[in-house]
Design a protein around this motif. Structure first.
Motif, PDB file in Angstrom:
ATOM      1  N   MET A 102       0.838  -1.209   0.000  1.00 20.96           N
ATOM      2  CA  MET A 102       0.000   0.000   0.000  1.00 20.96           C
ATOM      3  C   MET A 102       0.867   1.251   0.000  1.00 20.96           C
ATOM      4  O   MET A 102       0.578   2.234  -0.703  1.00 20.96           O
ATOM      5  N   ASP A 103       1.960   1.253   0.776  1.00 20.75           N
ATOM      6  CA  ASP A 103       2.873   2.393   0.783  1.00 20.75           C
ATOM      7  C   ASP A 103       3.505   2.598  -0.590  1.00 20.75           C
ATOM      8  O   ASP A 103       3.677   3.739  -1.049  1.00 20.75           O
ATOM      9  N   VAL A 104       3.824   1.482  -1.264  1.00 23.08           N
ATOM     10  CA  VAL A 104       4.414   1.587  -2.603  1.00 23.08           C
ATOM     11  C   VAL A 104       3.408   2.172  -3.591  1.00 23.08           C
ATOM     12  O   VAL A 104       3.742   3.044  -4.398  1.00 23.08           O
ATOM     13  N   VAL A 105       2.170   1.690  -3.525  1.00 26.95           N
ATOM     14  CA  VAL A 105       1.131   2.176  -4.439  1.00 26.95           C
ATOM     15  C   VAL A 105       0.922   3.671  -4.269  1.00 26.95           C
ATOM     16  O   VAL A 105       0.814   4.428  -5.251  1.00 26.95           O
ATOM     17  N   LYS A 106       0.884   4.133  -3.031  1.00 25.03           N
ATOM     18  CA  LYS A 106       0.658   5.560  -2.788  1.00 25.03           C
ATOM     19  C   LYS A 106       1.882   6.401  -3.148  1.00 25.03           C
ATOM     20  O   LYS A 106       1.734   7.519  -3.660  1.00 25.03           O
ATOM     21  N   SER A 107       3.059   5.887  -2.906  1.00 27.03           N
ATOM     22  CA  SER A 107       4.260   6.678  -3.208  1.00 27.03           C
ATOM     23  C   SER A 107       4.502   6.809  -4.711  1.00 27.03           C
ATOM     24  O   SER A 107       5.006   7.827  -5.170  1.00 27.03           O
ATOM     25  N   VAL A 208      -5.454  -2.239  -5.769  1.00 26.04           N
ATOM     26  CA  VAL A 208      -4.233  -2.248  -6.575  1.00 26.04           C
ATOM     27  C   VAL A 208      -3.116  -2.991  -5.842  1.00 26.04           C
ATOM     28  O   VAL A 208      -2.378  -3.778  -6.452  1.00 26.04           O
ATOM     29  N   ALA A 209      -2.986  -2.773  -4.541  1.00 24.62           N
ATOM     30  CA  ALA A 209      -1.946  -3.458  -3.762  1.00 24.62           C
ATOM     31  C   ALA A 209      -2.154  -4.964  -3.783  1.00 24.62           C
ATOM     32  O   ALA A 209      -1.202  -5.737  -3.935  1.00 24.62           O
ATOM     33  N   THR A 210      -3.398  -5.396  -3.640  1.00 25.28           N
ATOM     34  CA  THR A 210      -3.689  -6.830  -3.688  1.00 25.28           C
ATOM     35  C   THR A 210      -3.320  -7.410  -5.037  1.00 25.28           C
ATOM     36  O   THR A 210      -2.788  -8.526  -5.130  1.00 25.28           O
ATOM     37  N   SER A 211      -3.593  -6.660  -6.106  1.00 24.22           N
ATOM     38  CA  SER A 211      -3.266  -7.139  -7.449  1.00 24.22           C
ATOM     39  C   SER A 211      -1.759  -7.208  -7.663  1.00 24.22           C
ATOM     40  O   SER A 211      -1.238  -8.175  -8.238  1.00 24.22           O
ATOM     41  N   LEU A 212      -1.033  -6.213  -7.189  1.00 28.53           N
ATOM     42  CA  LEU A 212       0.417  -6.182  -7.396  1.00 28.53           C
ATOM     43  C   LEU A 212       1.138  -7.248  -6.573  1.00 28.53           C
ATOM     44  O   LEU A 212       2.210  -7.721  -6.973  1.00 28.53           O
ATOM     45  N   ARG A 239       8.944   0.169 -14.530  1.00 29.91           N
ATOM     46  CA  ARG A 239       7.947   0.105 -13.456  1.00 29.91           C
ATOM     47  C   ARG A 239       8.250  -1.048 -12.509  1.00 29.91           C
ATOM     48  O   ARG A 239       8.080  -0.926 -11.288  1.00 29.91           O
ATOM     49  N   ALA A 240       8.712  -2.166 -13.047  1.00 28.19           N
ATOM     50  CA  ALA A 240       9.085  -3.293 -12.195  1.00 28.19           C
ATOM     51  C   ALA A 240      10.217  -2.904 -11.249  1.00 28.19           C
ATOM     52  O   ALA A 240      10.195  -3.242 -10.055  1.00 28.19           O
ATOM     53  N   GLU A 241      11.215  -2.171 -11.764  1.00 20.67           N
ATOM     54  CA  GLU A 241      12.314  -1.723 -10.906  1.00 20.67           C
ATOM     55  C   GLU A 241      11.824  -0.750  -9.839  1.00 20.67           C
ATOM     56  O   GLU A 241      12.204  -0.858  -8.663  1.00 20.67           O
ATOM     57  N   ASP A 242      10.973   0.209 -10.235  1.00 14.87           N
ATOM     58  CA  ASP A 242      10.483   1.196  -9.272  1.00 14.87           C
ATOM     59  C   ASP A 242       9.650   0.544  -8.180  1.00 14.87           C
ATOM     60  O   ASP A 242       9.755   0.911  -6.996  1.00 14.87           O
ATOM     61  N   ILE A 243       8.794  -0.396  -8.547  1.00 13.37           N
ATOM     62  CA  ILE A 243       7.961  -1.068  -7.544  1.00 13.37           C
ATOM     63  C   ILE A 243       8.826  -1.865  -6.584  1.00 13.37           C
ATOM     64  O   ILE A 243       8.623  -1.836  -5.363  1.00 13.37           O
ATOM     65  N   LEU A 244       9.821  -2.585  -7.124  1.00 15.51           N
ATOM     66  CA  LEU A 244      10.672  -3.399  -6.256  1.00 15.51           C
ATOM     67  C   LEU A 244      11.508  -2.518  -5.339  1.00 15.51           C
ATOM     68  O   LEU A 244      11.661  -2.814  -4.141  1.00 15.51           O
ATOM     69  N   ASN A 245      12.065  -1.431  -5.861  1.00 14.13           N
ATOM     70  CA  ASN A 245      12.794  -0.500  -4.995  1.00 14.13           C
ATOM     71  C   ASN A 245      11.867   0.134  -3.971  1.00 14.13           C
ATOM     72  O   ASN A 245      12.259   0.382  -2.818  1.00 14.13           O
ATOM     73  N   GLY A 246      10.614   0.409  -4.381  1.00 12.45           N
ATOM     74  CA  GLY A 246       9.640   0.959  -3.439  1.00 12.45           C
ATOM     75  C   GLY A 246       9.325  -0.008  -2.316  1.00 12.45           C
ATOM     76  O   GLY A 246       9.146   0.399  -1.162  1.00 12.45           O
TER      77      GLY A 246
END
Length: 782
Positions: A102-107, A208-212, A239-246
């Protein structure tokens, strides 16, 4: 003596035979396999062409695990006095929790997804869109889909939907029909000259968090390793890199927040205690000042100084005991409460018992773990319940330990009070003013020691709070692959290749499995013990007579082979009578009887063909003869044998006895004894007697005739005879045995698209080859 065949050789031959049968079973359908191969490879090509490629990004971080030995450097360990050990298994669950995602989705503003429209499918515009969308209140968003978005780079304005009259500026919070949004420049934008159309979807961060989370994977790199390997799948590598770093940043942030809360709770407790002690020490110092000013007690005798030193030491010990009792009361109050607050238990301050400190640390760790797991799993989860039970077990142990220490401290306290009593007796010898000054000074010394102790603890807590570092360290930042991991061309084509064979094989196998008719020779061999004397393929000729002198068709050769195979049943000079029957009508017994009789006559032997199917005679039509008096007329004493026998003009040496007038009771006529005499007469007159009888599953005529014959040919027709009737042959033969029985597999049709494969499990192919012209006259084939 024949050499024994090795067992492994027999198994090998059996396996080769099974393999050859499988090949022959499906080879006739080779055009179907080719068609399916083309179709599935075309489907695979289209799937690869139009499916969304998926890329994988991976990262790794090292976690401080209390079981596997990863520790901070000594300098950091000395500063971080509030350190809490962690388990790598629990940290993996935290990384994969909804709260972290959830923090990643919002950030990253992933709740507002922009797509680029395409000819076949839409694609994520994570790097192709010049702007991105933010929501002021993400948690209150409602689901919105397919909203067109137009960006005017010259005016720096955005228009939504089909309304061109309303334009929104960048970097400003604006009210839209879809909520309060802000349009900002996309830092990941890659400029392109091609015109593009975009639309966006809005979803709640929770969904979105549940889906990711389904695309996130975390696992320990080894059993003894404290490194966690992370991977994420997405259609856009960046986007994959940003989500994983997030995910890594959100996890580290939550870990730091946890340690900060712990240090803050400790610091607040020490500050509260320090304020109280400071007030008490200030009060005592003012009291000393007032006493000295009023009583003029500025100098003390040497005896008073010695007493003061002893009393001061004793009172310091008593103060420490009281302080420990006070701390124990606070710990007991905390341990007796039903819910923890997630902060440190300050009771360890000033208490030297390592057992109590260990229990309190275990309680604190368990409560933190409970709060952490509570965010990722349900209340009835077994892990959560196990931690709750652990907390409930630790608290009584803490209370019991406190009671034991309190009893010890009370005993020490009583001992100190007793010592103070002896000091008081000495104090009585000191002047009253001096005694009062000593008492006030003693109280000052006690509070001063407590004050110094609390100042030290405050400095330690402030250092821990200021030097808070994460319990994990990034080993490798996220990096996406340049080659998509899905779809893999080799795997797709391999699956297509497998399906191209599996589908037709499944279809053919299922069709054969649900067919209740005899399809293969092996089915006859598996359902009855009777030998198979020969096979006759399906004849496509218009005439039912398929064998003639000089005729070299496949079916004619089959009857010639059948003629030779009669020797297997002992048919010859001393055994001439052949009975032909079947299970039901239509299996071709009359066809086999007529052509077998002609095949025998072609050898120069005198053959008589007797039509004893007095229920449904068919040989007259096959031989193209008129209906004349026959065997039934003889059985009713109206004709003699010589009057019934007719020579077939089209076939030399072939004679025929028709069924004659159809009686109402053919079975009774066959039982009157005359059939034995006529068969004896025919056996003595002709070289072979071929008898066509009625089907055994319908009437009993064949069972009555079989005992007078030398062999019984049982006709089974391909794709016609039910398997159930073949299974009953052995059972019926035990009750009404047929004499010297054997099976002829009749009417075998070519399978699939093949026109020459008639073996049905044996793969025998007969080819009519063109013979070279030869002036010499050849002897006709018979």
């Amino acid at each position: 003596m024949n050499p024994q065949i090795p067992e492994n050789k027999f198994i090998q031959n059996k396996q080769e035979n099974t393999l050859s049968q499988l090949v022959v079973k499906y080879i006739p359908y080779w055009p179907m396999f080719v068609i399916f191969l083309i179709v599935f490879f075309l489907i695979g090509f289209l799937y690869i062409r139009y499916s969304t490629p998926i890329y994988e990004a991976d990262a790794s971080l090292i976690v401080k695990d209390s079981k596997k030995g990863y520790e901070d450097p000594k300098a950091l360990e000395s500063l971080d006095v509030l350190d809490s050990k962690k388990l790598i298994e629990n940290e993996i669950e935290v990384i994969q929790s909804r709260s972290v995602m959830m923090d990643v989705v919002k950030s990253l503003d992933l709740y507002a997804t922009i797509y680029q429209q395409g000819k076949v499918r839409a694609a994520l515009a994570y790097q192709s869109s010049p702007i991105k969308i933010r929501a002021l209140y993400p948690d209150s968003l409602t689901k919105v889909e397919f909203v067109n978005i137009n960006y005017d780079s010259a005016k720096a304005q955005v228009k939504l939907g089909n309304d061109d009259n309303v334009a929104y500026k960048l970097n400003e919070w604006v009210t839209t029909p879809y909520g309060t949004l802000q349009f900002v420049q996309n830092k990941n934008y890659i400029p392109s000259d091609q015109p593009k159309m975009f639309y966006f979807n809005l979803s709640s961060p929770r969904s979105v968090a549940t889906s990711l989370l389904s695309n996130l994977s975390a696992s320990a790199s080894g059993k003894l390793s404290t490194i966690i390997d992370l991977s994420y799948l997405d259609e856009v590598p960046k986007r994959a890199e940003d989500i994983l770093n997030g995910v890594v940043n959100a996890y580290n942030k939550s870990s730091l927040n946890e340690k900060s809360i712990l240090a803050k709770n400790t610091l607040d407790f020490v500050e509260d205690r320090l304020a109280i002690v400071t007030h008490e020490l200030d009060s005592i110092e003012r009291q000393i000042q007032q006493y000295k000013s009023g009583a003029k007690a500025t100098n003390l005798s040497s005896q008073g100084e010695l007493f003061l030193q002893n009393v001061s030491d004793n009172d310091q010990k008593l103060s420490e005991v009281n302080n420990q009792i006070s701390v124990l009361n606070e710990v007991e109050k905390f341990a007796s409460s039903n819910a923890g607050n997630g902060g440190i238990v300050p009771s360890t301050v000033g208490v030297n018992d390592p057992v109590l400190t260990q229990l309190v640390n275990k309680l604190y760790t368990a409560e933190l773990e409970y709060e952490k797991q509570k965010q990722t799993v349900g209340e009835n989860n077994p892990i959560l319940r196990s931690i709750s039970e652990q907390i409930d077990k630790i608290k009584p142990d803490i209370v019991s330990n406190i009671k034991s220490q309190r009893r010890s401290l009370e005993a020490t306290k009583n001992s100190l009070y007793s010592t103070n009593g002896s000091y008081n007796s000495v104090l009585q010898t000191i002047p009253a003013k001096e005694r009062q000054l000593v008492e006030i000074s003693r109280a000052q010394s006690i509070k001063s020691n407590i004050y110094s102790f609390l100042l030290q603890k405050r400095e330690e807590s402030e250092l821990s709070y200021a030097a808070a570092v994460s319990d994990s360290r990034v080993v490798d930042r996220a990096q996406a692959s340049n080659i998509p991991v899905s779809p893999k061309n080799s795997v797709v084509y391999l699956v297509c290749f497998f399906l191209a064979f599996a589908v037709p094989v499944g279809y053919i196998t299922a069709r054969d499995a649900f067919n209740g008719k005899i399809l293969y020779r092996s089915e006859i061999e598996n359902n009855t013990t009777l030998p198979i004397l020969g096979e006759v393929n399906y004849a496509k000729s218009k005439s039912p007579i398929v064998i003639e002198a000089g005729k070299r068709t496949f079916t004619a050769e089959e009857f010639r082979k059948l003629r030779v195979a009669l020797g297997f049943l002992g048919i010859g000079e001393n055994a001439k009578k052949i009975l032909i029957t079947s299970s039901i009508s239509g299996e071709g017994k009359s066809f086999v009887a007529a052509n077998l009789a002609i095949s025998l006559a072609l050898t120069g032997k005198k053959v008589v063909l007797v039509d004893l199917d007095m229920n449904n005679p068919a040989l007259n039509e096959i031989l193209n003869l008129d209906q004349v008096p026959g065997i039934s007329d003889y059985l009713t004493d109206t004709k003699e044998p010589q009057e019934m026998i007719t020579q077939v003009k089209a076939h030399e040496n072939l004679f025929f006895i028709p069924a004659g007038t159809l009686p109402d009771n053919p079975s009774e006529l066959l039982s009157n004894g005359k059939i034995k005499r006529i068969l004896h007469y025919l056996e003595s007159t002709f070289d072979f007697v071929v008898i066509d009888s009625a089907p055994v599953a319908l009437v009993t005529d064949a069972y009555l005739l079989s005992e007078y014959c030398d062999a019984t040919l049982y006709i089974v027709r391909h794709k016609y005879t039910p398997k159930m009737l073949v299974k009953r042959i052995d059972e019926n033969n035990k009750i009404n045995p047929l004499v010297n029985p054997a099976i002829i597999f009749n009417g075998i049709r070519s399978r699939g698209f093949s026109k020459t494969n008639y073996g049905y499990g044996y793969g025998y192919v007969y080819e009519t080859k063109k013979r070279p012209k030869n002036k010499k006259k050849k002897r006709p084939v018979i």
